[in-house]
Structure formats: C-alpha cells, structure tokens
Design a protein around this motif. Structure first.
Motif, short mmCIF file in Angstrom:
data_model
loop_
_atom_site.label_atom_id
_atom_site.label_comp_id
_atom_site.label_asym_id
_atom_site.label_seq_id
_atom_site.Cartn_x
_atom_site.Cartn_y
_atom_site.Cartn_z
N PRO A 56 0.77 -1.24 0.00
CA PRO A 56 0.00 0.00 0.00
C PRO A 56 0.81 1.29 0.00
CG PRO A 56 -0.29 -1.20 2.06
CD PRO A 56 0.48 -2.08 1.15
N GLU A 57 1.95 1.32 0.64
CA GLU A 57 2.73 2.56 0.66
C GLU A 57 3.27 2.95 -0.71
OE1 GLU A 57 3.49 0.85 4.85
OE2 GLU A 57 3.23 0.07 2.85
N TRP A 58 3.34 1.97 -1.62
CA TRP A 58 3.93 2.20 -2.93
C TRP A 58 2.90 2.52 -4.00
CZ3 TRP A 58 9.14 2.64 -3.43
CH2 TRP A 58 9.88 2.29 -2.31
N GLY A 59 1.64 2.65 -3.62
CA GLY A 59 0.62 3.08 -4.57
C GLY A 59 -0.47 2.04 -4.78
N ASP A 60 -1.56 2.51 -5.36
CA ASP A 60 -2.74 1.66 -5.55
C ASP A 60 -2.53 0.52 -6.52
OD1 ASP A 60 -4.18 3.24 -3.80
OD2 ASP A 60 -5.06 4.47 -5.38
N PHE A 61 -1.57 0.64 -7.40
CA PHE A 61 -1.39 -0.38 -8.43
C PHE A 61 -0.17 -1.26 -8.19
CE2 PHE A 61 -3.69 3.18 -10.36
CZ PHE A 61 -4.87 2.52 -10.66
N CYS A 62 0.34 -1.24 -6.99
CA CYS A 62 1.52 -2.05 -6.66
C CYS A 62 1.04 -3.37 -6.05
CB CYS A 62 2.42 -1.29 -5.71
SG CYS A 62 3.99 -2.11 -5.51
#
Length: 87
Positions: free
Chosen positions: A23-29
């Motif tokens: 989650p900290e790396w973005g919605d599409f990670c």
C-alpha cells in the motif's frame, strides 16, 4: 533486506490465488502467488526491487505505515450516533 513497509496478503476467489498489495507504494503495486508463502516471497522480491529502483533514481521513499500511524477507522453509524447524542 529489512524494511518496515506493509505487505497485505488476501485470498482472491476471482483470481484463485493470493493477491498481495504494497500500500505505501501506490494503488497499483500488486503481486500474487498460488500459496501464501509464494505470495509473501513475491511481495518481498517486489519490495526489494521498488526500494532499489527508488534508490538508483534518487527518488524519495514513501513513508512506512506503522501501527501507531495507521489511520483511524471510520465510525460505525451506531457509534457516530452515540457520539453525537452524548456530546
């Protein structure tokens, strides 16, 4: 490599596998695995690649979510009503 980033592993009936979010790396990670262990190993590999890539590009790292920094969950309608009537 040790990191303090979140790894969220959930079963997906639609995909018939474990789906992993970082989650900290973005919605599409996301990544996945056929077993929980495979999903975790894949997540750790992706996380290492994300950290390495950010470091190589001199990009800032996202702030890790920690237990004391987790967002407060929204109130249930009943809890919200009781808060209003007791104020």
């Amino acid at each position: 490599m040790k990191s303090q980033y979140s790894i969220l592993i959930q079963w997906s009936d639609e995909d018939d596998c474990y789906v992993v979010s970082l989650p900290e790396w973005g919605d599409f990670c996301h990544t996945h695995g056929n077993t929980y262990e495979e999903a975790l190993a894949n997540a750790q590999e992706v996380l290492e690649l994300l950290i390495e890539s950010a470091r190589d590009r001199n990009q800032p790292f996202p702030q890790p979510n920690t237990y004391d920094r987790l967002p407060t969950p929204p109130l249930t309608p009943q809890a919200a009503r009781s808060r209003v009537t007791s104020a």
